[in-house]
Write an enzyme that holds these catalytic residues in place. Structure first.
Site, PDB file in Angstrom:
ATOM      1  N   GLU A 114      -1.698 -28.687  29.537  1.00 35.06           N
ATOM      2  CA  GLU A 114      -2.673 -29.790  29.365  1.00 35.06           C
ATOM      3  C   GLU A 114      -2.143 -30.917  28.490  1.00 35.06           C
ATOM      4  O   GLU A 114      -2.582 -32.053  28.577  1.00 35.06           O
ATOM      5  CB  GLU A 114      -3.965 -29.231  28.745  1.00 35.06           C
ATOM      6  CG  GLU A 114      -4.755 -28.320  29.663  1.00 35.06           C
ATOM      7  CD  GLU A 114      -6.102 -27.916  29.044  1.00 35.06           C
ATOM      8  OE1 GLU A 114      -6.370 -26.700  29.005  1.00 35.06           O
ATOM      9  OE2 GLU A 114      -6.827 -28.818  28.569  1.00 35.06           O
ATOM     10  N   THR A 129       0.827  -1.224   0.000  1.00 35.26           N
ATOM     11  CA  THR A 129       0.000   0.000   0.000  1.00 35.26           C
ATOM     12  C   THR A 129       0.849   1.256   0.000  1.00 35.26           C
ATOM     13  O   THR A 129       0.484   2.268  -0.582  1.00 35.26           O
ATOM     14  CB  THR A 129      -0.920  -0.004   1.240  1.00 35.26           C
ATOM     15  OG1 THR A 129      -1.852  -1.059   1.083  1.00 35.26           O
ATOM     16  CG2 THR A 129      -1.660   1.299   1.398  1.00 35.26           C
ATOM     17  N   LYS A 152       0.008  -7.379  13.297  1.00 32.84           N
ATOM     18  CA  LYS A 152      -1.001  -6.472  12.727  1.00 32.84           C
ATOM     19  C   LYS A 152      -2.315  -6.768  13.453  1.00 32.84           C
ATOM     20  O   LYS A 152      -2.817  -7.895  13.396  1.00 32.84           O
ATOM     21  CB  LYS A 152      -1.130  -6.701  11.220  1.00 32.84           C
ATOM     22  CG  LYS A 152      -2.075  -5.712  10.523  1.00 32.84           C
ATOM     23  CD  LYS A 152      -2.092  -5.891   9.015  1.00 32.84           C
ATOM     24  CE  LYS A 152      -3.027  -4.896   8.326  1.00 32.84           C
ATOM     25  NZ  LYS A 152      -3.066  -5.079   6.850  1.00 32.84           N
TER      26      LYS A 152
HETATM   27  N1  DAS Z   1      -2.552  -5.902   0.550  1.00 33.62           N
HETATM   28  C1  DAS Z   1      -1.724  -5.150   1.480  1.00 33.62           C
HETATM   29  C2  DAS Z   1      -0.287  -5.604   1.298  1.00 33.62           C
HETATM   30  O1  DAS Z   1       0.278  -5.418   0.221  1.00 33.62           O
HETATM   31  C3  DAS Z   1      -1.746  -3.695   1.290  1.00 33.62           C
HETATM   32  C4  DAS Z   1      -0.948  -3.059   2.401  1.00 33.62           C
HETATM   33  O2  DAS Z   1      -1.523  -2.844   3.451  1.00 33.62           O
HETATM   34  O3  DAS Z   1       0.259  -2.847   2.234  1.00 33.62           O
HETATM   35  O4  DAS Z   1       0.228  -6.141   2.272  1.00 33.62           O
END
Ligand code: DAS
Length: 363
Positions: A320, A47, A199
């Site tokens: 366990e 992204t 994340k």
């Molecule tokens: N689809 C996601 C990736 O390329 C976009 C992002 O958040 O970077 O990991």
């Protein structure tokens, strides 16, 4: 005596002459200021390099812009670092894979061997950023900083976060304070350690956390401020060496849940998996049917690691499940996806579950 004074006089006049000449040299030609740290940026897509239709559109295509375009958005970085850049890959990180990881680790190790290189930044998609960060944490053979930079919004969007994250990541990678800290993710002003990076949000700008230990520190006023160090083995202290490897043993992750069957354990064994990580419930528990199938897989020589879908807390031994009786390994603080990475690397060294358990306590 007269000779000594004459020699002293000559020495003094030479010194005065040198001082006068120095003051005549223009400022700009004087010895350059101490060199800025050389930081390499290896871009892989995501992204942070995405492109949307407009600044208000939610849809975008990741892995579109080249690294030069990303760096042109932060001209101020030239004041703090000498940046060199390479478009290493151009993918959405859901398409990241072991072959690319191995190439990336080798490239980073080659760059960090160059004395003038202070550190490396990897721009990356957020979806598998934590996995790449942990893989590099185990395979980079240097104390020099390696910092991941990503974004939750593309540069085309209102409130884009990539340029800030990239600037701060380069600052961190060039700073002496970041040496020996292991691989880091810099995002939303936080410095997050690769040994616990997760994340935790599909959309928030501050999508990454260290759920168990908290951030290593923060980036503020143009520099990293560390508040803790990781106690895990990493980078230069890692026993794993991928320099001669072009692949890794196959390890699959199989989830447990209410009513889970042995289906996917059988499928993983039939597909030739050398190891299986159970993304268990609670403290690495699984259904009785899965447990029996995992024990049978173990008897066929497949390594079994118990991890958990729970975000915080370790998956422990002596709970366990009788790991020693079954030859299983407890993952401790490695979540299922970090456990898969560590088990793949462990299986390049040993198939002894006790040795693998030692590795899960240390990394
Ligand atoms: N689809 C996601 C990736 O390329 C976009 C992002 O958040 O970077 O990991």
């Amino acid at each position: 005596m007269g000779q000594i004074w004459r020699a002293y006089g000559r020495l003094l006049s030479v010194w005065v002459l040198v001082a006068l000449c120095g003051s005549l040299v223009p400022e700009r030609l004087r010895a350059a200021e101490p060199d800025k740290p050389v930081v390499w940026v290896l871009a892989t897509g995501g992204t942070i390099a995405g492109q949307g239709e407009s600044q208000v559109a939610s849809a975008y295509k990741p892995g579109t812009l080249r690294v030069e375009t990303l760096l042109n958005a932060i001209p101020e970085i030239a004041e703090v670092a000498e940046v060199r850049a390479e478009q290493f890959a151009q993918i959405a990180s859901q398409d990241m894979d072991v072959a690319t990881w191995l190439r990336l680790a080798k490239r980073i190790n080659a760059l960090l061997q160059e004395p003038q290189v202070a550190g490396v930044v990897v721009t990356h998609g957020t979806d598998t950023q934590e996995e790449t960060a942990y893989f590099l944490n185990l395979t980079v053979k240097s104390e020099k900083p390696v910092v991941m930079a990503s974004a939750m919004r593309p540069p085309s969007a209102l409130g884009a976060d990539g340029a800030r994250n990239l600037y701060q990541a380069i600052v961190c990678a060039g700073s002496a304070q970041a040496v020996g800290q292991g691989v880091m993710i810099v995002m939303d002003d936080k410095i997050i350690g690769a040994d616990d990076a997760t994340k935790v949000s599909t959309l928030e700008a501050g999508a990454f956390q260290d759920p168990d230990f908290g951030p290593l520190g923060l980036i503020y006023n143009g520099r990293p401020i560390f508040s803790r160090h990781s106690l895990k083995r990493h980078t230069a202290q890692s026993e794993f060496d991928v320099s001669e490897l072009d692949s890794l043993p196959r390890v699959e992750v199989v989830s447990s849940y209410a009513g889970a069957t042995a289906l996917f354990i059988h499928a993983a064994v039939q597909a030739g998996a050398r190891g299986i990580v159970i993304a268990g419930v609670g403290n690495g528990n699984m259904s009785a049917e899965m447990l029996n199938a995992a024990a049978s897989a173990r008897e066929q020589g497949v390594a079994i690691v118990r991890s958990s879908r729970i975000m915080r807390g370790p998956t422990t031994q002596w709970n366990e499940v009788d790991d020693d009786a079954l030859g299983f390994v407890a993952s401790w603080y490695a979540n299922p996806y970090r456990a898969r990475i560590l088990l793949m690397l462990a299986l390049t060294q040993t198939e002894d579950y006790r040795e693998i358990q030692r590795m899960f306590r240390q990394y």
